[in-house]
Motif scaffolding. Structure first.
Motif, PDB file in Angstrom:
ATOM      1  N   ILE A   1       0.853  -1.328  -0.193  1.00  0.00           N
ATOM      2  CA  ILE A   1      -0.070  -0.023   0.042  1.00  0.00           C
ATOM      3  C   ILE A   1       1.049   1.245  -0.125  1.00  0.00           C
ATOM      4  O   ILE A   1       1.791   1.368   0.889  1.00  0.00           O
ATOM      5  N   SER A   2       0.683   2.077  -0.960  1.00  0.00           N
ATOM      6  CA  SER A   2       1.530   3.139  -0.974  1.00  0.00           C
ATOM      7  C   SER A   2       0.890   4.461  -0.283  1.00  0.00           C
ATOM      8  O   SER A   2       1.611   5.370  -0.446  1.00  0.00           O
ATOM      9  N   GLY A   3      -0.311   4.509  -0.164  1.00  0.00           N
ATOM     10  CA  GLY A   3      -0.940   5.972   0.159  1.00  0.00           C
ATOM     11  C   GLY A   3      -2.372   5.748   0.555  1.00  0.00           C
ATOM     12  O   GLY A   3      -2.892   4.788   0.581  1.00  0.00           O
ATOM     13  N   LEU A   4      -2.743   6.842   0.619  1.00  0.00           N
ATOM     14  CA  LEU A   4      -4.203   7.085   1.195  1.00  0.00           C
ATOM     15  C   LEU A   4      -4.894   8.237   0.400  1.00  0.00           C
ATOM     16  O   LEU A   4      -4.271   9.034  -0.333  1.00  0.00           O
ATOM     17  N   MET A   5      -6.422   7.991   0.283  1.00  0.00           N
ATOM     18  CA  MET A   5      -7.097   8.841  -0.382  1.00  0.00           C
ATOM     19  C   MET A   5      -8.413   9.338   0.369  1.00  0.00           C
ATOM     20  O   MET A   5      -8.780   8.374   1.228  1.00  0.00           O
ATOM     21  N   CYS A   6      -8.863  10.468   0.138  1.00  0.00           N
ATOM     22  CA  CYS A   6     -10.097  10.797   1.031  1.00  0.00           C
ATOM     23  C   CYS A   6     -10.919  11.700   0.116  1.00  0.00           C
ATOM     24  O   CYS A   6     -10.332  12.585  -0.750  1.00  0.00           O
ATOM     25  N   ILE A   7     -12.196  11.740   0.440  1.00  0.00           N
ATOM     26  CA  ILE A   7     -13.372  12.679  -0.240  1.00  0.00           C
ATOM     27  C   ILE A   7     -14.075  13.149   1.127  1.00  0.00           C
ATOM     28  O   ILE A   7     -14.770  12.433   1.654  1.00  0.00           O
ATOM     29  N   PRO A   8     -13.677  14.391   1.648  1.00  0.00           N
ATOM     30  CA  PRO A   8     -14.134  14.920   2.854  1.00  0.00           C
ATOM     31  C   PRO A   8     -15.530  15.171   2.468  1.00  0.00           C
ATOM     32  O   PRO A   8     -16.134  15.058   1.529  1.00  0.00           O
ATOM     33  N   PRO A   9     -16.259  15.207   3.854  1.00  0.00           N
ATOM     34  CA  PRO A   9     -17.852  15.348   3.507  1.00  0.00           C
ATOM     35  C   PRO A   9     -18.119  16.954   2.974  1.00  0.00           C
ATOM     36  O   PRO A   9     -17.457  17.659   3.157  1.00  0.00           O
ATOM     37  N   GLN A  10     -18.958  17.051   1.984  1.00  0.00           N
ATOM     38  CA  GLN A  10     -19.133  17.929   1.415  1.00  0.00           C
ATOM     39  C   GLN A  10     -19.656  19.183   2.003  1.00  0.00           C
ATOM     40  O   GLN A  10     -19.483  20.355   1.736  1.00  0.00           O
ATOM     41  N   THR A  11     -20.219  18.973   3.387  1.00  0.00           N
ATOM     42  CA  THR A  11     -20.849  19.931   4.130  1.00  0.00           C
ATOM     43  C   THR A  11     -19.817  20.669   5.137  1.00  0.00           C
ATOM     44  O   THR A  11     -20.351  21.229   5.992  1.00  0.00           O
ATOM     45  N   GLU A  12     -19.072  20.116   5.227  1.00  0.00           N
ATOM     46  CA  GLU A  12     -17.943  20.554   6.174  1.00  0.00           C
ATOM     47  C   GLU A  12     -16.638  21.044   5.594  1.00  0.00           C
ATOM     48  O   GLU A  12     -16.284  20.962   4.579  1.00  0.00           O
ATOM     49  N   ALA A  13     -15.947  21.892   6.289  1.00  0.00           N
ATOM     50  CA  ALA A  13     -14.681  22.439   6.000  1.00  0.00           C
ATOM     51  C   ALA A  13     -13.705  21.223   5.666  1.00  0.00           C
ATOM     52  O   ALA A  13     -13.766  20.394   6.663  1.00  0.00           O
ATOM     53  N   ALA A  14     -13.139  21.199   4.663  1.00  0.00           N
ATOM     54  CA  ALA A  14     -12.120  20.293   4.264  1.00  0.00           C
ATOM     55  C   ALA A  14     -10.887  20.095   4.866  1.00  0.00           C
ATOM     56  O   ALA A  14     -10.362  18.814   5.194  1.00  0.00           O
ATOM     57  N   GLU A  15     -10.385  21.245   5.439  1.00  0.00           N
ATOM     58  CA  GLU A  15      -8.901  21.060   5.913  1.00  0.00           C
ATOM     59  C   GLU A  15      -8.867  20.291   7.060  1.00  0.00           C
ATOM     60  O   GLU A  15      -7.791  19.538   7.143  1.00  0.00           O
ATOM     61  N   PRO A  16      -9.797  20.197   7.830  1.00  0.00           N
ATOM     62  CA  PRO A  16      -9.472  19.403   9.172  1.00  0.00           C
ATOM     63  C   PRO A  16      -9.418  17.806   8.721  1.00  0.00           C
ATOM     64  O   PRO A  16      -8.573  16.916   9.345  1.00  0.00           O
ATOM     65  N   HIS A  17     -10.117  17.575   7.589  1.00  0.00           N
ATOM     66  CA  HIS A  17      -9.943  15.976   7.321  1.00  0.00           C
ATOM     67  C   HIS A  17      -8.868  15.913   6.509  1.00  0.00           C
ATOM     68  O   HIS A  17      -8.234  14.884   6.432  1.00  0.00           O
ATOM     69  N   PHE A  18      -8.376  16.775   5.833  1.00  0.00           N
ATOM     70  CA  PHE A  18      -7.027  16.817   5.101  1.00  0.00           C
ATOM     71  C   PHE A  18      -6.007  16.448   6.153  1.00  0.00           C
ATOM     72  O   PHE A  18      -4.966  15.714   5.895  1.00  0.00           O
ATOM     73  N   ARG A  19      -5.942  17.220   7.196  1.00  0.00           N
ATOM     74  CA  ARG A  19      -4.975  16.978   8.288  1.00  0.00           C
ATOM     75  C   ARG A  19      -4.996  15.781   8.739  1.00  0.00           C
ATOM     76  O   ARG A  19      -4.084  15.007   9.111  1.00  0.00           O
ATOM     77  N   THR A  20      -6.263  15.192   9.024  1.00  0.00           N
ATOM     78  CA  THR A  20      -6.392  13.929   9.631  1.00  0.00           C
ATOM     79  C   THR A  20      -5.819  12.687   8.506  1.00  0.00           C
ATOM     80  O   THR A  20      -4.981  11.972   8.848  1.00  0.00           O
ATOM     81  N   LEU A  21      -6.052  12.791   7.210  1.00  0.00           N
ATOM     82  CA  LEU A  21      -5.437  12.037   6.422  1.00  0.00           C
ATOM     83  C   LEU A  21      -4.076  12.122   6.515  1.00  0.00           C
ATOM     84  O   LEU A  21      -3.139  10.980   6.294  1.00  0.00           O
TER      85      LEU A  21
ATOM     86  N   GLU B   1       1.760   8.307  10.410  1.00  0.00           N
ATOM     87  CA  GLU B   1       1.711   7.299  11.290  1.00  0.00           C
ATOM     88  C   GLU B   1       1.959   5.783  10.819  1.00  0.00           C
ATOM     89  O   GLU B   1       2.563   5.198  11.494  1.00  0.00           O
ATOM     90  N   HIS B   2       1.523   5.753   9.641  1.00  0.00           N
ATOM     91  CA  HIS B   2       1.895   4.281   9.064  1.00  0.00           C
ATOM     92  C   HIS B   2       2.765   4.354   7.883  1.00  0.00           C
ATOM     93  O   HIS B   2       2.754   3.276   6.854  1.00  0.00           O
ATOM     94  N   GLY B   3       3.531   5.200   7.776  1.00  0.00           N
ATOM     95  CA  GLY B   3       4.657   5.376   6.630  1.00  0.00           C
ATOM     96  C   GLY B   3       4.188   5.353   5.411  1.00  0.00           C
ATOM     97  O   GLY B   3       5.060   4.516   4.334  1.00  0.00           O
ATOM     98  N   LEU B   4       3.193   5.655   5.007  1.00  0.00           N
ATOM     99  CA  LEU B   4       2.726   6.010   3.599  1.00  0.00           C
ATOM    100  C   LEU B   4       3.112   7.515   3.186  1.00  0.00           C
ATOM    101  O   LEU B   4       2.535   8.641   3.643  1.00  0.00           O
ATOM    102  N   LYS B   5       3.588   7.234   1.842  1.00  0.00           N
ATOM    103  CA  LYS B   5       4.091   8.637   1.197  1.00  0.00           C
ATOM    104  C   LYS B   5       3.171   9.395   0.459  1.00  0.00           C
ATOM    105  O   LYS B   5       3.060  10.420   0.316  1.00  0.00           O
ATOM    106  N   ARG B   6       2.287   8.441  -0.236  1.00  0.00           N
ATOM    107  CA  ARG B   6       1.272   9.148  -1.264  1.00  0.00           C
ATOM    108  C   ARG B   6      -0.060   9.727  -0.552  1.00  0.00           C
ATOM    109  O   ARG B   6      -0.773   8.859   0.283  1.00  0.00           O
ATOM    110  N   LEU B   7      -0.410  11.038  -0.551  1.00  0.00           N
ATOM    111  CA  LEU B   7      -1.688  11.481  -0.308  1.00  0.00           C
ATOM    112  C   LEU B   7      -2.646  11.997  -1.582  1.00  0.00           C
ATOM    113  O   LEU B   7      -2.273  12.989  -1.835  1.00  0.00           O
TER     114      LEU B   7
END
Ligand SMILES: *Cc1c(COP(=O)(O)O)cnc(C)c1O
Length: 226
Positions: free
Chosen positions: A164-184, A190-196
């Motif tokens: 596994i090389s990375g993580l992807m996300c689609i934050p909730p449409q109704t919320e500010a995206a930035e906190p979710h980007f920070r979470t990802l 934490e898991h040594g994944l380079k691709r975001l």
């Protein structure tokens, strides 16, 4: 094809690249560390060819069949295209997805991971793989919850032998995206994944500020989807 770099797709691509560069510089990053994935779902083969003529090589599609129909001939003719699957993958399409895509960004459940692993063995090739994280814990949305991610990664790596090389996300449409980007970003670290893979037309600059290594941009390049 091949000539029309003066059309709006070429201009939009140029504008997007400039914004990516500016956002990268603003957070002290090198723009070469942020890949632009042109999301061409529902767009025509002609539109894709115009983007290619304007220098674009990375594309994202939501559906396996649509991607194959649109890109099979183009991909056969050019070795430098990189195709990302960014939509939900059904297990009965895993064989075709493993054969056709360079990156599968939506690995999100054990059964799918097992199918991809089996196909990778059979076909002797495996796309780059990202786990989709349901950062907003939305009940209707695909993706592994942040809480379940450690065990899911262990399963992919240890039980199925997948890289596994990375993580992807689609934050909730109704919320500010930035906190979710920070979470990802935090989860990836934490898991040594380079691709975001995070950030779309409306919020890719924020995503870059939070560490995105690839942004998925559709409407800002191709215009509204039909
Ligand atoms: C459609 C889509 C995009 C592109 O969205 P735009 O708002 O058109 O830039 C990005 N990521 C995923 C997963 C998508 O389905």
């Amino acid at each position: 094809m091949g000539e029309d770099t003066s059309g709006f797709i070429g201009e939009n691509l140029e504008a997007a690249r400039k914004k990516i560069s500016a956002a990268a510089s603003a957070s002290g990053r090198d723009a070469s560390g942020v890949d632009l994935i042109a999301v061409s779902k529902t767009q025509s083969e002609e539109a894709v060819k115009r983007a290619i003529a304007a220098g674009q090589t990375r594309f994202g599609e939501n559906r396996v069949q649509e991607a194959i129909g649109k890109f099979a001939a183009i991909k056969a003719a050019r070795g430098d295209l990189e195709l990302h699957l960014i939509g939900h993958l059904q297990t009965n399409k895993a064989a075709e997805a493993v054969a056709f895509f360079d990156v599968i960004q939506t690995v999100d459940r054990p059964k799918l991971a097992a199918c991809i692993a089996e196909q990778a063995r059979k076909q002797g090739r495996c796309p780059r793989l990202y786990v989709e994280v349901n950062v907003g814990n939305e009940s209707q949305k695909a993706g592994v919850s942040p809480e379940a991610l450690p065990e899911f990664l262990r399963l992919c790596r240890e039980e199925y032998g997948l890289e596994i090389s990375g993580l992807m996300c689609i934050p909730p449409q109704t919320e500010a995206a930035e906190p979710h980007f920070r979470t990802l970003k935090k989860l990836a670290d934490e898991h040594g994944l380079k691709r975001l893979s995070m950030g779309m037309s409306a919020d890719f600059e924020e995503a870059i500020a939070c560490g995105a290594t690839e942004v998925r941009i559709g409407t800002a390049i191709f215009g509204r989807r039909g």
